[in-house]
Structure formats: structure tokens, C-alpha cells
Design a protein around this motif. Structure first.
Motif, PDB file in Angstrom:
ATOM      1  N   VAL A 122       0.857  -1.187   0.000  1.00 59.61           N
ATOM      2  CA  VAL A 122       0.000   0.000   0.000  1.00 59.61           C
ATOM      3  C   VAL A 122       0.894   1.238   0.000  1.00 59.61           C
ATOM      4  CG1 VAL A 122      -1.839   1.256   1.167  1.00 59.61           C
ATOM      5  CG2 VAL A 122      -1.759  -1.252   1.309  1.00 59.61           C
ATOM      6  N   VAL A 123       0.853   2.002  -1.070  1.00 57.86           N
ATOM      7  CA  VAL A 123       1.623   3.246  -1.187  1.00 57.86           C
ATOM      8  C   VAL A 123       0.637   4.413  -1.090  1.00 57.86           C
ATOM      9  CG1 VAL A 123       3.221   4.595  -2.593  1.00 57.86           C
ATOM     10  CG2 VAL A 123       3.261   2.077  -2.718  1.00 57.86           C
ATOM     11  N   SER A 124       0.801   5.243  -0.066  1.00 59.98           N
ATOM     12  CA  SER A 124      -0.145   6.339   0.178  1.00 59.98           C
ATOM     13  C   SER A 124       0.583   7.674   0.220  1.00 59.98           C
ATOM     14  CB  SER A 124      -0.897   6.119   1.498  1.00 59.98           C
ATOM     15  OG  SER A 124      -1.658   4.926   1.467  1.00 59.98           O
ATOM     16  N   ARG A 125      -0.017   8.652  -0.417  1.00 60.62           N
ATOM     17  CA  ARG A 125       0.502  10.018  -0.360  1.00 60.62           C
ATOM     18  C   ARG A 125      -0.612  10.934   0.122  1.00 60.62           C
ATOM     19  NH1 ARG A 125       3.620  12.463  -5.427  1.00 60.62           N
ATOM     20  NH2 ARG A 125       5.191  11.047  -4.536  1.00 60.62           N
ATOM     21  N   GLU A 126      -0.328  11.684   1.187  1.00 63.97           N
ATOM     22  CA  GLU A 126      -1.355  12.567   1.745  1.00 63.97           C
ATOM     23  C   GLU A 126      -1.774  13.603   0.714  1.00 63.97           C
ATOM     24  OE1 GLU A 126      -2.253  15.583   5.503  1.00 63.97           O
ATOM     25  OE2 GLU A 126      -0.280  14.602   5.312  1.00 63.97           O
ATOM     26  N   ASN A 127      -3.078  13.750   0.545  1.00 65.24           N
ATOM     27  CA  ASN A 127      -3.621  14.767  -0.347  1.00 65.24           C
ATOM     28  C   ASN A 127      -3.801  16.048   0.476  1.00 65.24           C
ATOM     29  OD1 ASN A 127      -5.288  16.395  -2.003  1.00 65.24           O
ATOM     30  ND2 ASN A 127      -6.032  14.572  -3.082  1.00 65.24           N
ATOM     31  N   LYS A 128      -2.756  16.865   0.494  1.00 63.38           N
ATOM     32  CA  LYS A 128      -2.784  18.066   1.338  1.00 63.38           C
ATOM     33  C   LYS A 128      -3.788  19.092   0.833  1.00 63.38           C
ATOM     34  CE  LYS A 128       1.845  17.441   3.141  1.00 63.38           C
ATOM     35  NZ  LYS A 128       3.193  18.033   3.353  1.00 63.38           N
ATOM     36  N   GLY A 129      -4.060  19.033  -0.489  1.00 64.35           N
ATOM     37  CA  GLY A 129      -5.071  19.934  -1.026  1.00 64.35           C
ATOM     38  C   GLY A 129      -6.423  19.661  -0.407  1.00 64.35           C
ATOM     39  N   VAL A 130      -6.722  18.386  -0.168  1.00 68.36           N
ATOM     40  CA  VAL A 130      -7.984  18.008   0.458  1.00 68.36           C
ATOM     41  C   VAL A 130      -8.046  18.551   1.883  1.00 68.36           C
ATOM     42  CG1 VAL A 130      -9.374  16.071   1.261  1.00 68.36           C
ATOM     43  CG2 VAL A 130      -8.274  15.963  -0.981  1.00 68.36           C
ATOM     44  N   SER A 131      -6.926  18.409   2.612  1.00 64.35           N
ATOM     45  CA  SER A 131      -6.899  18.887   4.003  1.00 64.35           C
ATOM     46  C   SER A 131      -7.131  20.390   4.060  1.00 64.35           C
ATOM     47  CB  SER A 131      -5.553  18.521   4.641  1.00 64.35           C
ATOM     48  OG  SER A 131      -5.368  17.117   4.651  1.00 64.35           O
ATOM     49  N   GLN A 132      -6.459  21.120   3.183  1.00 65.04           N
ATOM     50  CA  GLN A 132      -6.638  22.574   3.152  1.00 65.04           C
ATOM     51  C   GLN A 132      -8.060  22.947   2.750  1.00 65.04           C
ATOM     52  OE1 GLN A 132      -3.585  23.721   0.408  1.00 65.04           O
ATOM     53  NE2 GLN A 132      -1.909  23.433   1.882  1.00 65.04           N
ATOM     54  N   PHE A 133      -8.592  22.220   1.771  1.00 67.80           N
ATOM     55  CA  PHE A 133      -9.955  22.442   1.286  1.00 67.80           C
ATOM     56  C   PHE A 133     -10.964  22.262   2.417  1.00 67.80           C
ATOM     57  CE2 PHE A 133     -13.831  20.689  -0.686  1.00 67.80           C
ATOM     58  CZ  PHE A 133     -14.124  21.673  -1.613  1.00 67.80           C
ATOM     59  N   ARG A 134     -10.823  21.157   3.153  1.00 71.88           N
ATOM     60  CA  ARG A 134     -11.759  20.861   4.244  1.00 71.88           C
ATOM     61  C   ARG A 134     -11.659  21.913   5.342  1.00 71.88           C
ATOM     62  NH1 ARG A 134     -11.640  14.990   6.599  1.00 71.88           N
ATOM     63  NH2 ARG A 134     -13.285  16.008   7.809  1.00 71.88           N
ATOM     64  N   LYS A 135     -10.427  22.287   5.673  1.00 70.02           N
ATOM     65  CA  LYS A 135     -10.225  23.232   6.761  1.00 70.02           C
ATOM     66  C   LYS A 135     -10.762  24.622   6.399  1.00 70.02           C
ATOM     67  CE  LYS A 135      -6.635  24.842   9.938  1.00 70.02           C
ATOM     68  NZ  LYS A 135      -5.197  24.762  10.296  1.00 70.02           N
ATOM     69  N   TYR A 136     -10.542  25.020   5.166  1.00 68.92           N
ATOM     70  CA  TYR A 136     -10.932  26.361   4.726  1.00 68.92           C
ATOM     71  C   TYR A 136     -12.449  26.510   4.652  1.00 68.92           C
ATOM     72  CZ  TYR A 136     -10.913  30.701   2.037  1.00 68.92           C
ATOM     73  OH  TYR A 136     -11.114  31.996   1.626  1.00 68.92           O
ATOM     74  N   PHE A 137     -13.111  25.450   4.083  1.00 66.01           N
ATOM     75  CA  PHE A 137     -14.560  25.530   3.884  1.00 66.01           C
ATOM     76  C   PHE A 137     -15.360  24.799   4.959  1.00 66.01           C
ATOM     77  CE2 PHE A 137     -12.916  26.163  -0.489  1.00 66.01           C
ATOM     78  CZ  PHE A 137     -13.488  27.391  -0.767  1.00 66.01           C
ATOM     79  N   LYS A 138     -14.654  24.222   5.951  1.00 62.62           N
ATOM     80  CA  LYS A 138     -15.315  23.482   7.038  1.00 62.62           C
ATOM     81  C   LYS A 138     -16.177  22.335   6.489  1.00 62.62           C
ATOM     82  CE  LYS A 138     -15.351  27.291  10.354  1.00 62.62           C
ATOM     83  NZ  LYS A 138     -14.421  28.128   9.583  1.00 62.62           N
ATOM     84  N   ILE A 139     -15.574  21.529   5.615  1.00 66.58           N
ATOM     85  CA  ILE A 139     -16.259  20.386   4.998  1.00 66.58           C
ATOM     86  C   ILE A 139     -16.108  19.164   5.900  1.00 66.58           C
ATOM     87  CG2 ILE A 139     -16.320  18.856   2.982  1.00 66.58           C
ATOM     88  CD1 ILE A 139     -17.222  21.678   2.374  1.00 66.58           C
ATOM     89  N   THR A 140     -17.214  18.485   6.164  1.00 74.70           N
ATOM     90  CA  THR A 140     -17.175  17.285   7.011  1.00 74.70           C
ATOM     91  C   THR A 140     -16.652  16.090   6.222  1.00 74.70           C
ATOM     92  OG1 THR A 140     -19.413  16.546   6.451  1.00 74.70           O
ATOM     93  CG2 THR A 140     -19.189  18.138   8.263  1.00 74.70           C
ATOM     94  N   GLY A 141     -16.323  14.999   6.966  1.00 74.78           N
ATOM     95  CA  GLY A 141     -15.840  13.785   6.316  1.00 74.78           C
ATOM     96  C   GLY A 141     -16.848  13.196   5.346  1.00 74.78           C
ATOM     97  N   ARG A 142     -18.132  13.165   5.718  1.00 78.34           N
ATOM     98  CA  ARG A 142     -19.175  12.608   4.843  1.00 78.34           C
ATOM     99  C   ARG A 142     -19.353  13.481   3.604  1.00 78.34           C
ATOM    100  NH1 ARG A 142     -21.181   7.938   3.631  1.00 78.34           N
ATOM    101  NH2 ARG A 142     -22.147   7.419   5.622  1.00 78.34           N
ATOM    102  N   GLU A 143     -19.307  14.806   3.813  1.00 79.48           N
ATOM    103  CA  GLU A 143     -19.428  15.711   2.669  1.00 79.48           C
ATOM    104  C   GLU A 143     -18.265  15.520   1.697  1.00 79.48           C
ATOM    105  OE1 GLU A 143     -21.849  19.343   4.920  1.00 79.48           O
ATOM    106  OE2 GLU A 143     -19.662  19.412   4.726  1.00 79.48           O
ATOM    107  N   MET A 144     -17.050  15.264   2.256  1.00 81.79           N
ATOM    108  CA  MET A 144     -15.889  15.054   1.390  1.00 81.79           C
ATOM    109  C   MET A 144     -16.049  13.774   0.580  1.00 81.79           C
ATOM    110  SD  MET A 144     -13.238  16.984   0.940  1.00 81.79           S
ATOM    111  CE  MET A 144     -12.948  16.738  -0.819  1.00 81.79           C
ATOM    112  N   GLU A 145     -16.597  12.721   1.206  1.00 84.39           N
ATOM    113  CA  GLU A 145     -16.850  11.477   0.476  1.00 84.39           C
ATOM    114  C   GLU A 145     -17.775  11.731  -0.715  1.00 84.39           C
ATOM    115  OE1 GLU A 145     -17.238   7.540   2.769  1.00 84.39           O
ATOM    116  OE2 GLU A 145     -17.855   9.049   4.237  1.00 84.39           O
ATOM    117  N   ILE A 146     -18.809  12.500  -0.483  1.00 86.97           N
ATOM    118  CA  ILE A 146     -19.777  12.791  -1.552  1.00 86.97           C
ATOM    119  C   ILE A 146     -19.121  13.617  -2.660  1.00 86.97           C
ATOM    120  CG2 ILE A 146     -21.890  14.072  -2.080  1.00 86.97           C
ATOM    121  CD1 ILE A 146     -22.952  13.150   0.677  1.00 86.97           C
TER     122      ILE A 146
END
Length: 420
Positions: A338-362
Motif C-alpha cells: 500500500v503506497v499512500s501520499r497525503e492529499n494536502k489539497g484536500v486537508s486545506q480544502f476541508r479546513k478552509y470551507f469546514k467540509i465534514t468527512g461525509r461531505e468530502m466522500e460525496i
């Protein structure tokens, strides 16, 4: 001189069998196969012990008595060898075969106990006690067929196992043990039964030499095609420190075998603590990830990409991951990489817009081209709930449709799963 050479060679064989037996046993004490190999080696040592004791006797009567005990121990060694091979091939004898073996073993034991000294003639030649078979009907109508049947049973089950085994290393193991059995039993029968009856020569007991060939063959098969076939940890220590992405190596049971230093960000610097843990318990997932891992393990696919969300306090880590099969040098499935690279854009996106985990899945699923109905089916929620989540997402982002969602997500390098 012959006696010294004979006794010293037996002592050498005994020592080597003792070492091999303990080596295999200590390699993995929990393995039933390893424990049975250890017992096998100790029984062969018992055979060698009685072979030596026979040569130390002063009278022919004592030699015959010890040789009767020797023959009983030899049969126990052969029966344990049969059991070992049945365990190795994961086979079971049919009931009537088990009963037949017990019956004939009992008859042969009784003959050796009651009439053992009468079945042999012994004499000294060049300082060694040598034997000559008496009562050839017992030896060739009962004893030899009995031993031959045991050898044929082992060969038969090993042959069937070599044809049905799914792993290449198991096929090679079976073939190696078959060769060892053929050499030891075939050579032993010729030199210890046929030639003495034809009076070509009188010989001391050479059985330990031939059955040592069998034991060495089994040891070689276990070492070459199992223990040294592939070391996932060796690979980990040699390669993983130089890779900065998170690398996790899983067993076929989906448990963590090894991780590299790049995984410290996911596991809060305690990567070693999670060794042996179930991988699926450490990530957020629906039924999709376990199903894909099962497809990988079964060999129906060789690799796949996924967006894996690792559980972490205070905030989960979202990664773009690549998962693939790892094979050993025989081509057999050995582990999951399993090779994983953190998607930092996602983290910044969630933090900036206050997106929940379920909303991110959608959002991920919508970006991948799924309809609201398909999203609801995959997440096992109602279509109305999906629409509600989308309304909340649009409100937080200040947008009004999926096209604008794709554009703003692209600004944060958030890509659909199919583009990973």
C-alpha cells in the motif's frame, strides 16, 4: 578400522540430524510441521542409537535382541514420516487404510517381539556385526510389502499434492521430498534386502545412511522453498527507508507487517505500534475497499487505486493510494503493498470551507462522475440525504452546481478517483 569408520560416520549422521531437527523446531515452534520434523529427526536418532548399540554387543544373541528393538523403532520412524507427509500435504488416510496399517504394524511388532532373534543370522566380519535374513517369507511377503506400501502412500499423496497445490514453492517442496523418498527407500531396499538375500554380500545395518538422505531432502525442501523463499521484512529494511511516501506492507490476512518512516505522519510517529493490526480497522471505509482487497488477494486483479482515509486524532488523513500484489521469487502471492501520499489539497480544502468527512466522500464520488442515485447506493444512504449534503456543500462553497464544484475542487488539486 572398519568399525571405527562405521561408528564415527553414524555419530556424524546422528549429530547432523539432531542439529537439523532443533534448527527447524526453533525456527518456528508454533508450526505443527516443524514440530513433526523435529520428532522425525529424533526417531531417526533413536534408530542410529540402536544401530550403534548393536555393534557394541559381545554375543550374537544380544545382537539379535537389539536388532529386534531396532526394527520396531525403525517402523515407528516410518509411520511418523508418513504422518508428517500427510500433514504437509493436508491429506487424510481413508479409514480402511488406517485400520490396515495398524493391523499389519501390530503383526510385525509381535513377530519381532516373539520371534525376532529367529529371523536373522549374525556374524562378525572385519570387526563388524553383519546380518543375513532368515525366513524369507516373512521378510518378502509381509515386511517388505508393508514398508513398500508406506513409501507408496507417501509418494502418492505428495504427487497428488504437487499437482493440486496453488503455490509454486509447495509444488517444488513436494517434488524434492518425493525424490528423497525414492532415493532412500529404493536404495535401502536394494542394499539391505535384495543383495543380502542373493548372498552378494553381508552387510552391517546401513539403514541410517539411507534414511538420512530422506531427512536431508525434507530439510532442504523446507529451507529452500519456504524459509528462504521470500522475506518481506528484508525487503522492507532494504528499500522502505528510502521512500518518502507512506509504504505499508500487509499480510494476505490484511494485517500490517511493516511500515516505513514516511508513515509516521499517518500513525502519529508510532508506526511500529500498529504492526500486526488489522489494516481495515485503521481506516475509514465502506464495503468498496475490503471488496477490492479481496479481489487483489484472489488474483483477479493485480493492483488498484483508492482514496484511503486513515483514522487519526484530531483529524483523519486523506490520501491518494496505490495498492498492489507482491509476489515472491517463485511467483506466489506473498503480501500486499500500500503506497499512500497525503492529499494536502484536500486537508486545506476541508479546513478552509469546514467540509465534514461525509461531505468530502460525496464530493469525491460526484467528481468521479457518479449520479446522486449512484452515490446514495454506494454510501447506503437515501438519495434525499445526498441532495441535502450537496445543498450544504454548495452553501459552504458559495456555488450552485456540480460544474462549479469541479472547478473549485480543481483549484485545490482535488482530482477524481479515476485520475489517481
Amino acid at each position: 578400522m572398519m568399525l571405527v569408520f562405521y561408528m564415527s560416520s553414524l555419530a556424524a549422521i546422528s549429530t547432523s540430524c539432531f542439529i537439523l531437527g532443533f534448527y527447524i523446531f526453533l525456527k518456528d515452534r508454533s508450526s505443527r510441521i516443524n514440530r513433526l520434523f523435529f520428532v522425525n529427526s529424533m526417531l531417526l536418532n533413536a534408530v542410529i542409537l540402536f544401530t550403534i548399540l548393536i555393534q557394541l554387543q559381545e554375543t550374537a544373541l544380544n545382537v539379535k535382541l537389539f536388532q529386534s528393538i531396532y526394527n520396531i523403532v525403525l517402523i515407528l520412524f516410518l509411520l511418523e514420516s508418513l504422518y508428517f507427509n500427510l500433514e504437509f500435504t493436508r491429506q487424510k488416510l481413508k479409514h480402511f487404510v488406517v485400520v490396515s496399517i495398524i493391523l499389519f504394524s501390530g503383526i510385525i511388532f509381535a513377530v519381532f517381539i516373539l520371534r525376532g532373534p529367529e529371523m536373522l543370522e549374525v556374524s562378525r566380519v572385519k570387526g563388524l556385526w553383519v546380518y543375513e535374513l532368515v525366513g524369507t517369507r516373512f521378510w518378502f511377503l509381509l515386511y517388505s510389502p508393508y514398508l513398500t506400501c508406506i513409501a507408496l502412500l507417501m509418494l502418492y499423496y505428495l504427487f497428488m499434492f504437487s499437482r493440486s497445490a496453488s503455490l509454486q514453492k509447495e509444488k517444488k517442496q513436494a517434488k524434492t521430498v518425493m525424490i528423497a523418498i525414492f532415493l532412500s527407500y529404493g536404495g535401502g531396499f536394494c542394499f539391505l534386502m535384495i543383495l543380502p538375500v542373493l548372498k552378494i554380500y553381508k552387510a552391517p545395518l546401513l539403514t541410517p545412511y539411507f534414511f538420512a538422505v530422506y531427512l536431508y531432502g525434507v530439510f532442504f525442501a523446507m529451507i529452500k522453498y519456504k524459509f528462504l523463499s521470500f522475506s518481506i521484512r528484508d525487503m522492507a529494511f532494504d528499500i522502505l527507508p528510502f521512500i518518502h511516501d507512506s509504504i505499508i506492507i500487509l499480510s494476505p490476512e490484511k494485517r500490517i507487517l511493516e511500515v516505513n518512516g514516511g508513515s509516521d505522519g499517518i500513525f502519529n510517529g508510532r508506526a511500529g505500534y500498529f504492526s500486526g493490526k488489522n489494516f481495515l480497522e485503521l481506516v475509514e471505509h465502506d464495503d468498496g475497499l475490503p471488496a477490492m482487497l479481496d479481489e487483489l488477494i484472489s488474483g483477479r486483479i493485480d493492483s488498484f487505486s483508492a482514496r484511503i482515509i486513515y483514522r487519526k486524532e484530531p483529524e483523519n488523513v486523506i490520501t491518494d493510494s496505490y495498492i498492489s500484489r507482491v509476489s515472491d521469487r517463485f511467483g506466489d502471492f506473498a503480501a500486499i503493498l500500500v503506497v499512500s501520499r497525503e492529499n494536502k489539497g484536500v486537508s486545506q480544502f476541508r479546513k478552509y470551507f469546514k467540509i465534514t468527512g461525509r461531505e468530502m466522500e460525496i464530493i469525491f464520488l460526484i467528481l468521479s462522475g457518479l449520479t446522486n442515485k449512484s452515490v446514495s447506493a454506494q454510501l447506503k444512504i437515501t438519495e434525499r440525504t445526498v441532495e441535502t449534503h450537496l445543498t450544504n456543500i454548495y452553501g459552504k462553497l458559495g456555488i450552485g452546481n456540480k460544474i462549479e464544484l469541479a472547478k473549485i475542487s480543481g483549484d485545490f488539486s482535488i482530482r477524481p478517483l479515476k485520475e489517481l
